[in-house]
Design a protein around this motif. Structure first.
Motif, PDB file in Angstrom:
ATOM      1  N   MET A   1      25.082  -7.404  31.906  1.00 55.12           N
ATOM      2  CA  MET A   1      23.915  -6.750  31.520  1.00 55.12           C
ATOM      3  C   MET A   1      23.601  -6.530  29.969  1.00 55.12           C
ATOM      4  O   MET A   1      24.565  -6.004  29.401  1.00 55.12           O
ATOM      5  N   VAL A   2      22.570  -6.758  29.523  1.00 50.49           N
ATOM      6  CA  VAL A   2      22.122  -6.253  28.072  1.00 50.49           C
ATOM      7  C   VAL A   2      20.908  -5.477  27.957  1.00 50.49           C
ATOM      8  O   VAL A   2      20.148  -5.411  28.886  1.00 50.49           O
ATOM      9  N   HIS A   3      20.759  -4.830  26.776  1.00 56.61           N
ATOM     10  CA  HIS A   3      19.337  -4.027  26.473  1.00 56.61           C
ATOM     11  C   HIS A   3      18.686  -4.805  25.679  1.00 56.61           C
ATOM     12  O   HIS A   3      19.057  -5.086  24.580  1.00 56.61           O
ATOM     13  N   GLY A   4      17.412  -5.212  25.766  1.00 56.22           N
ATOM     14  CA  GLY A   4      16.674  -5.925  24.871  1.00 56.22           C
ATOM     15  C   GLY A   4      15.203  -6.279  25.165  1.00 56.22           C
ATOM     16  O   GLY A   4      15.132  -5.968  26.572  1.00 56.22           O
ATOM     17  N   GLU A   5      14.454  -6.874  24.572  1.00 52.73           N
ATOM     18  CA  GLU A   5      13.111  -7.573  24.933  1.00 52.73           C
ATOM     19  C   GLU A   5      13.586  -9.221  25.520  1.00 52.73           C
ATOM     20  O   GLU A   5      14.128  -9.704  24.814  1.00 52.73           O
ATOM     21  N   ALA A   6      13.073  -9.251  26.747  1.00 51.85           N
ATOM     22  CA  ALA A   6      13.430 -10.469  27.402  1.00 51.85           C
ATOM     23  C   ALA A   6      13.121 -11.633  26.555  1.00 51.85           C
ATOM     24  O   ALA A   6      13.879 -12.642  26.567  1.00 51.85           O
ATOM     25  N   VAL A   7      11.910 -11.882  26.217  1.00 52.85           N
ATOM     26  CA  VAL A   7      11.489 -12.813  25.135  1.00 52.85           C
ATOM     27  C   VAL A   7      12.264 -13.011  24.103  1.00 52.85           C
ATOM     28  O   VAL A   7      12.448 -14.343  23.960  1.00 52.85           O
ATOM     29  N   HIS A   8      12.688 -12.248  23.592  1.00 58.12           N
ATOM     30  CA  HIS A   8      13.767 -12.336  22.116  1.00 58.12           C
ATOM     31  C   HIS A   8      14.977 -12.730  22.402  1.00 58.12           C
ATOM     32  O   HIS A   8      15.668 -13.678  21.932  1.00 58.12           O
ATOM     33  N   VAL A   9      15.486 -12.087  23.815  1.00 57.47           N
ATOM     34  CA  VAL A   9      16.851 -12.347  23.958  1.00 57.47           C
ATOM     35  C   VAL A   9      16.973 -13.939  24.453  1.00 57.47           C
ATOM     36  O   VAL A   9      17.916 -14.861  24.354  1.00 57.47           O
ATOM     37  N   ARG A  10      15.820 -14.357  25.165  1.00 58.21           N
ATOM     38  CA  ARG A  10      15.684 -15.645  25.881  1.00 58.21           C
ATOM     39  C   ARG A  10      15.760 -16.528  24.590  1.00 58.21           C
ATOM     40  O   ARG A  10      16.251 -17.612  24.623  1.00 58.21           O
ATOM     41  N   GLN A  11      14.833 -16.362  23.602  1.00 55.91           N
ATOM     42  CA  GLN A  11      14.669 -17.138  22.601  1.00 55.91           C
ATOM     43  C   GLN A  11      16.129 -17.373  21.661  1.00 55.91           C
ATOM     44  O   GLN A  11      16.307 -18.469  21.543  1.00 55.91           O
ATOM     45  N   LEU A  12      16.434 -16.245  21.630  1.00 53.20           N
ATOM     46  CA  LEU A  12      18.007 -16.365  20.857  1.00 53.20           C
ATOM     47  C   LEU A  12      18.774 -17.244  21.485  1.00 53.20           C
ATOM     48  O   LEU A  12      19.382 -18.314  20.798  1.00 53.20           O
ATOM     49  N   LEU A  13      18.894 -17.152  22.858  1.00 49.35           N
ATOM     50  CA  LEU A  13      20.046 -17.935  23.551  1.00 49.35           C
ATOM     51  C   LEU A  13      19.564 -19.551  23.766  1.00 49.35           C
ATOM     52  O   LEU A  13      20.418 -20.284  23.741  1.00 49.35           O
ATOM     53  N   GLN A  14      18.507 -19.753  23.866  1.00 49.51           N
ATOM     54  CA  GLN A  14      17.861 -20.990  24.225  1.00 49.51           C
ATOM     55  C   GLN A  14      18.289 -21.708  22.634  1.00 49.51           C
ATOM     56  O   GLN A  14      18.281 -22.773  22.826  1.00 49.51           O
ATOM     57  N   ASN A  15      17.839 -21.093  21.622  1.00 48.65           N
ATOM     58  CA  ASN A  15      18.043 -21.702  20.344  1.00 48.65           C
ATOM     59  C   ASN A  15      19.505 -22.157  20.113  1.00 48.65           C
ATOM     60  O   ASN A  15      20.024 -23.251  19.973  1.00 48.65           O
TER      61      ASN A  15
END
Length: 326
Positions: free
Chosen positions: A202-216
Motif C-alpha cells: 500500500m502507498v499514501h497519495g492521490e490516486a489520480v497522480h500515482v496512477r499517472q506516474l505508474l502508467q507513464n
C-alpha cells in the motif's frame, strides 16, 4: 650575682634558667606554627589567585562564545528570513508559471480544434478532388495536430499537479497496476509483451497522480523495446525504512517500486537529463512522444514526498525506481 638574681626573682638560678628555656621553646613553637599558618595562607592565596585567573579566562571565553553565538543566531535569523522570502517568491513564481501554462495550453486547444475540424472536413468532402500529394499533406497536418494535442494535454497535466487537492489516502498499488495493465491491454497484446507483477504494498497519495506516474513508466517500458523483440517487464515493490522521511503516510516508512524492462536502455550521459521538460532522446519517426512524461513522473513523485531515479545499460534495459510514502 647569682645570689642577687635569686633575691630579685625569688627563685634559685637553676630554676630561673629552666623557666627561661621553657618560655623560649614555647615562643619558638608558636613562631613555627605561625610561620606554617602563614605558608598555608600564602598557598591558599596563590591557589585562589590561580582560580581567579582561570575564572577570568573562562569568563572571557564564555563572553566570546556568547558573542559568537549571538552573531551566528543573528546571521541564522537573517538567512532564515531571506530563505523564507525566496521560498515565498519561488512559490508565487511557480504558481504564476503554472497558471500561465494552464491558460496557454487551454487557449491553444481552440485553434487546434479548428485545425482538426477543417482537416476532417477537407478529408470527408473533398477527398476525391485531392491528389496523392495533397492527401499526404493532410496526413502530415493530422499527425502534427495529434502531436500538438498530446503536448497540450501534457502541459495541462503538468501544470495541475500542484493544484490544491486532497491530502492523499491509502492506495493499493496492486489494484492500480492491475487497472493500468487492463487499459494498456490492446498494446500489450499487440506487442506480445510479457509482464511479471510481484506483490505490491500500500502507498499514501492521490490516486489520480500515482496512477499517472505508474502508467507513464509502464507505457515507456512497453514503447522503448528492441525492434522485433517482445517487451519483458518486471514490476515489484517493497517497504523500506528511512528516518529522514517525515512527510505524508507513516513516519519513516516508504514504499519502493521498481519497473524493470529489457528494452533499448539509456546512454549514461542522459540519465540525469531525461526528467526535464521536453527531453527526447529519439526522433519522432522512431518513437512517438512529447518529452513531458518523465517530467510529470518526477513532479508527481516530488509532490508526494518521494523520489524517482533510473539506472540503465544501453542495449540491456532500464530500471526506474520510485519511492512513495507508505
Amino acid at each position: 650575682m647569682n645570689q642577687h638574681w635569686e633575691r630579685k626573682a625569688g627563685l634559685p638560678v637553676e630554676e630561673s634558667n629552666e623557666a627561661v628555656r621553657i618560655q623560649l621553646a614555647q615562643l619558638e613553637d608558636t613562631h613555627r606554627r605561625v610561620k606554617q599558618d602563614l605558608l598555608r595562607q600564602q598557598e591558599v592565596a596563590s591557589q585562589l589567585a590561580q582560580s581567579v585567573r582561570e575564572l577570568e579566562i573562562r569568563n572571557l571565553e564564555l563572553s566570546a562564545g556568547r558573542d559568537q553565538a549571538l552573531a551566528e543566531l543573528e546571521e541564522w535569523n537573517l538567512t532564515e528570513s531571506v530563505l523564507r522570502q525566496k521560498t515565498e517568491e519561488l512559490a508565487r513564481s511557480n504558481q504564476d508559471l503554472e497558471q500561465f501554462a494552464s491558460l496557454a495550453a487551454h487557449d491553444l486547444q481552440e485553434p487546434l480544434h479548428s485545425i482538426q475540424v477543417f482537416v476532417d472536413v477537407l478529408r470527408v468532402k473533398h477527398s476525391l478532388s485531392l491528389n496523392e500529394q495533397a492527401q499526404g499533406y493532410l496526413d502530415r497536418v493530422t499527425k502534427a495536430a495529434s502531436r500538438m494535442q498530446q503536448l497540450i494535454e501534457g502541459l495541462l497535466l503538468y501544470s495541475r499537479i500542484n493544484a490544491p487537492g486532497s491530502k492523499g489516502e491509502s492506495l493499493s498499488l496492486g489494484q492500480i497496476v492491475k487497472e493500468i495493465l487492463s487499459d494498456l491491454g490492446a498494446q500489450i497484446d499487440e506487442l506480445e509483451a510479457e509482464i511479471h507483477v510481484g506483490d505490491l504494498p500500500m502507498v499514501h497519495g492521490e490516486a489520480v497522480h500515482v496512477r499517472q506516474l505508474l502508467q507513464n513508466l509502464i507505457g515507456n517500458a512497453l514503447k522503448f523495446h528492441k525492434p522485433g523483440v517482445a517487451p519483458v517487464l518486471h514490476i515489484s515493490g517493497m517497504m523500506i525504512q528511512d528516518r529522514r522521511h517525515t512527510g505524508p503516510g507513516k513516519p519513516g516508512s516508504l514504499c519502493q517500486i521498481e519497473i524493470q524492462d529489457q528494452g533499448i536502455g539509456i546512454p549514461a550521459e542522459y540519465l540525469d537529463k531525461i526528467f526535464g521538460m521536453f527531453k527526447r532522446l529519439h526522433r519522432k519517426d522512431e518513437y512517438e512522444g512529447t518529452g513531458i512524461g518523465l517530467a510529470v513522473c518526477k513532479r508527481i513523485a516530488d509532490q508526494c514526498g518521494g523520489a524517482i531515479s533510473v539506472r540503465s545499460t544501453p542495449g540491456a534495459g532500464s530500471t526506474f525506481t520510485v519511492t512513495l510514502p507508505g
